[in-house]
Motif scaffolding. Structure first.
Motif, mmCIF file in Angstrom:
data_model
loop_
_atom_site.group_PDB
_atom_site.id
_atom_site.type_symbol
_atom_site.label_atom_id
_atom_site.label_comp_id
_atom_site.label_asym_id
_atom_site.label_seq_id
_atom_site.Cartn_x
_atom_site.Cartn_y
_atom_site.Cartn_z
ATOM 1 N N THR A 140 -28.453 43.546 48.469
ATOM 2 C CA THR A 140 -28.548 43.590 49.921
ATOM 3 C C THR A 140 -29.404 42.425 50.385
ATOM 4 N N THR A 141 -29.789 42.437 51.655
ATOM 5 C CA THR A 141 -30.733 41.468 52.219
ATOM 6 C C THR A 141 -31.689 42.214 53.140
ATOM 7 N N THR A 156 -35.980 42.870 43.549
ATOM 8 C CA THR A 156 -36.293 41.488 43.192
ATOM 9 C C THR A 156 -35.487 40.551 44.077
ATOM 10 N N GLY A 157 -36.018 39.349 44.281
ATOM 11 C CA GLY A 157 -35.320 38.361 45.101
ATOM 12 C C GLY A 157 -36.183 37.138 45.288
ATOM 13 N N THR A 180 -31.451 53.687 53.241
ATOM 14 C CA THR A 180 -32.130 52.650 54.008
ATOM 15 C C THR A 180 -32.361 53.140 55.428
ATOM 16 N N ASP A 181 -32.879 52.232 56.271
ATOM 17 C CA ASP A 181 -33.072 52.591 57.673
ATOM 18 C C ASP A 181 -31.744 52.812 58.392
ATOM 19 N N ASP A 218 -37.599 36.009 52.860
ATOM 20 C CA ASP A 218 -36.920 35.781 54.135
ATOM 21 C C ASP A 218 -35.814 36.801 54.368
ATOM 22 N N ARG A 219 -35.444 36.983 55.626
ATOM 23 C CA ARG A 219 -34.529 38.058 56.007
ATOM 24 C C ARG A 219 -33.133 37.916 55.408
ATOM 25 N N ASP A 220 -32.717 36.686 55.070
ATOM 26 C CA ASP A 220 -31.378 36.501 54.511
ATOM 27 C C ASP A 220 -31.384 36.243 52.999
ATOM 28 N N THR A 221 -32.514 36.444 52.375
ATOM 29 C CA THR A 221 -32.615 36.247 50.922
ATOM 30 C C THR A 221 -31.889 37.375 50.186
#
Length: 508
Positions: A468-469, A406-407, A445-446, A422-425
Motif C-alpha cells: 500500500t502507500t 517497511t518502505g 485501515t482507516d 512520504d505519502r506515495d512511498t
C-alpha cells in the motif's frame, strides 16, 4: 441484643460527599465500653430503601473505646419482579472514624454483594477489608443499593462489637516491582483478574499458578473497589512472574482498571459521569504510578457500560474474556477512535488491551492476554510498552505474531510505531503468525478491511503480505479471525494488533 428501625428513609440526614448526594441514617449506638473487656454487644438495625434511593446510604455506628473487633452481617429481601424489571441487589462496605469523604482516608473495605458478613480487627480482616485498629469514633456502614425492586428493599444489619485488647497489627509486605526478564522482549500479561479479595473465588496462589500455566510473565491485581489484596501477593510473585497492583474502580457508570499503582493505593468509586469527578481520580491513578484503562466499555450488565469518555484513558480494554458481541462493538468503537486520531496526525491515539477478567473456575486466566514489547520485566517498562501501544492481544500463549511495515530506504516500523515515509512511498505490510490454525488474516485501515487472506493452514503458521502507500492507508492493523459460525458476521478473534501508522510525522 438490641434492635433499631429505620422507617424508610424518614430518619435521614442529607450528607453531601462533594460530588453526588448520599444519605446518612440515624446513628447506631452501643452502651458498653472498655470496662466490659472480653465481652461482646450486638445491635440489629432494620430499614427499607425505596426505588430511586441514592447510590450510597450510610449507617453511622458509634464505636466506644476498647473495641477489639467489629463484625457486620446483613440480609435483604428479594421479592419477585415482572420480567425485564430489576430486582433487589444491595452492596456493602465500611468506613472508619476518619469519615466518608470522597477520596478521603476513612475507607476500610468493600465486598459489594459478594459476602453476607465481614469483620475488622487490628491483626486480620475479612478479604476485601483492611485490618487495623478499631478506634473510637463514628464509623459508617456503606450500603450501595445497586438495583431496587418496585416494592422497595427491606434490609437488616447485625452489628457486633467485641471488647478486649487489640491484636498486633502486621506490617504489610508487597511484591517486588521487578522480575527476572529477558531484556527487550515480548512479555505476556493479564491485567484484569479477581481473587477472593473481591468477588472472585480463587486465592492469589491459585491465580499465580494458573498465570504461570498460561505462559504469562506479568499480572495485575484488580479487585472491585478495594486494595485489600495488595499485601497478599508477595509470596506468589517470583523471578518468573511480575505481580503489579491496582484496582478495578467500579462506578455506576462504568469500570476502569487502575493498572500498576503504588502499593496501598485506594481509588474511590463513589461518583457518576454527571458528577464531573472522574478526572480527579484518573489523575490520582497516574500520580500513583498507574495507568487508566477503561474496562469492557460495551458490557451489558447494569453500571458496566463506560460513560466517562476516553479523554483520560491511557489504554482501553477492547477484549474482555471470551469473545462476545460487546467485544465486537468495543473493537469497532476503538477503530473509530483510531480514525479520529488520524485527523490529528496520529497524536493522542489510545492503545488497545485484552484481559481475561477471570473470577472463578472455569474462567481461564490469560485468555485473552496482552503481549507487550518492553525493555525489561519491570512495572515501569511494561506500563511504558502498554501506553506506547507496542502490543498485541492473543487468545492464548499458543498465538504469536510479528507485524511490521517497511518502505523507503530500509525504513521499518513495528506495532505501535510510525513508518515515517512520504505519502506515495510504496509500503509492504507483513504479518507472521503461528498458533492460529484455519484462522483468516484481515488488514484493517482507516478505510476499513482492505485485505482478507485465505485461511492459514492447519499447522497454524503462515505469512501474509500486503502493499500500500500512506496516501491510501493512514494506519494498518491486523486481525486473526476464527472461521465464522453463521452468515456474514466475522468469526471470533484469535488475535489482533495495535496499529502501525504510515506517513510522515507532523514533527519530522
Amino acid at each position: 441484643m438490641c434492635e433499631d428501625h429505620h422507617a424508610g428513609l424518614g430518619r435521614r440526614a442529607l450528607f453531601v460527599t462533594g460530588a453526588a448526594a448520599a444519605l446518612t441514617l440515624g446513628s447506631v449506638t452501643f452502651a458498653r465500653g472498655a470496662d466490659d473487656m472480653q465481652h461482646s454487644e450486638t445491635r440489629t438495625v432494620r430499614g427499607t430503601l425505596p426505588p430511586g434511593s441514592p447510590d450510597f446510604v450510610y449507617v453511622p455506628v458509634e464505636i466506644p473505646d476498647g473495641v477489639r473487633e467489629i463484625k457486620v452481617s446483613y440480609t435483604y429481601d428479594r421479592p419477585s419482579v415482572p420480567a425485564g424489571t430489576q430486582g433487589n441487589a444491595l452492596d456493602i462496605g465500611m468506613f472508619d472514624e476518619r469519615g466518608t469523604e470522597l477520596g478521603g482516608k476513612g475507607f476500610r473495605g468493600w465486598s459489594g454483594g459478594a459476602r453476607t458478613e465481614f469483620f475488622i480487627r487490628a491483626d486480620e480482616a475479612t478479604p476485601g477489608y483492611l485490618p487495623g485498629p478499631v478506634r473510637e469514633g463514628t464509623w459508617h456502614i456503606a450500603l450501595g443499593p445497586y438495583t431496587v425492586a418496585p416494592q422497595g428493599l427491606d434490609y437488616e444489619l447485625t452489628i457486633t462489637l467485641t471488647y478486649g485488647e487489640p491484636g498486633e497489627a502486621a506490617r504489610p509486605t508487597y511484591p517486588p516491582q521487578r522480575a527476572k526478564g529477558r531484556g527487550r522482549a515480548w512479555y505476556r500479561g493479564d491485567c484484569h483478574l479477581h481473587s477472593w479479595y473481591s468477588d472472585g473465588r480463587r486465592t492469589p496462589a491459585e491465580i499465580a499458578a494458573l498465570a504461570r500455566e498460561a505462559g504469562l510473565d506479568f499480572i495485575n491485581s484488580s479487585e472491585h473497589n478495594t486494595h485489600s489484596a495488595h499485601a497478599h501477593w508477595a509470596d506468589v510473585a517470583g523471578d518468573d512472574l511480575l505481580v503489579m497492583l491496582g484496582e478495578e474502580v467500579t462506578t455506576r457508570n462504568g469500570h476502569v482498571v487502575a493498572l500498576g499503582t503504588e502499593p496501598g493505593t485506594f481509588i474511590d468509586w463513589r461518583y457518576r459521569a454527571r458528577d464531573n469527578r472522574f478526572g480527579r481520580f484518573a489523575r490520582q491513578i497516574r500520580r500513583s504510578g498507574g495507568l487508566v484503562v477503561p474496562a469492557h466499555p460495551h458490557a451489558t450488565c447494569v453500571g458496566c457500560n463506560w460513560k466517562f469518555g476516553f479523554g483520560e484513558a491511557d489504554a482501553v480494554e477492547v477484549w474482555n474474556g471470551p469473545w462476545t458481541p460487546d467485544d465486537e462493538m468495543a473493537l469497532a468503537d476503538w477503530d473509530s477512535m483510531l480514525v479520529a486520531s488520524v485527523r490529528e496526525n496520529g497524536r493522542g491515539w489510545i492503545p488497545a488491551m485484552g484481559n481475561s477478567d477471570a473470577h472463578r473456575s472455569p474462567d481461564p486466566v490469560g485468555s485473552p492476554q496482552t503481549v507487550v514489547l518492553a525493555d525489561d520485566l519491570t512495572r515501569e517498562a511494561i506500563q511504558e510498552g502498554i501506553k506506547a501501544g507496542r502490543s498485541y492481544v492473543a487468545e492464548s500463549k499458543n498465538v504469536s505474531l510479528t507485524f511490521t511495515a517497511t518502505g523507503g530506504r530500509g525504513r521499518r516500523a513495528g506495532i505501535g510505531e510510525r513508518l515515517d515515509v512520504d505519502r506515495d512511498t510504496p509500503v509492504t505490510v507483513r504479518l507472521e503468525a503461528s498458533g492460529a490454525p484455519r484462522c483468516t488474516v484481515r488488514f484493517v485501515t482507516d478505510q476499513g478491511v482492505l485485505l482478507t487472506s485465505a485461511p492459514l493452514p492447519v499447522s497454524g503458521s503462515g505469512v501474509v503480505e500486503w502493499r500500500t502507500t500512506p496516501s491510501y492507508a493512514a494506519y494498518v492493523r491486523a486481525e486473526l479471525r476464527h472461521e465464522a459460525a453463521v452468515g456474514p458476521l466475522p468469526g471470533a478473534l484469535a488475535a489482533f494488533t495495535n496499529p502501525i501508522f504510515l506517513g510522515r510525522s507532523p514533527h519530522s
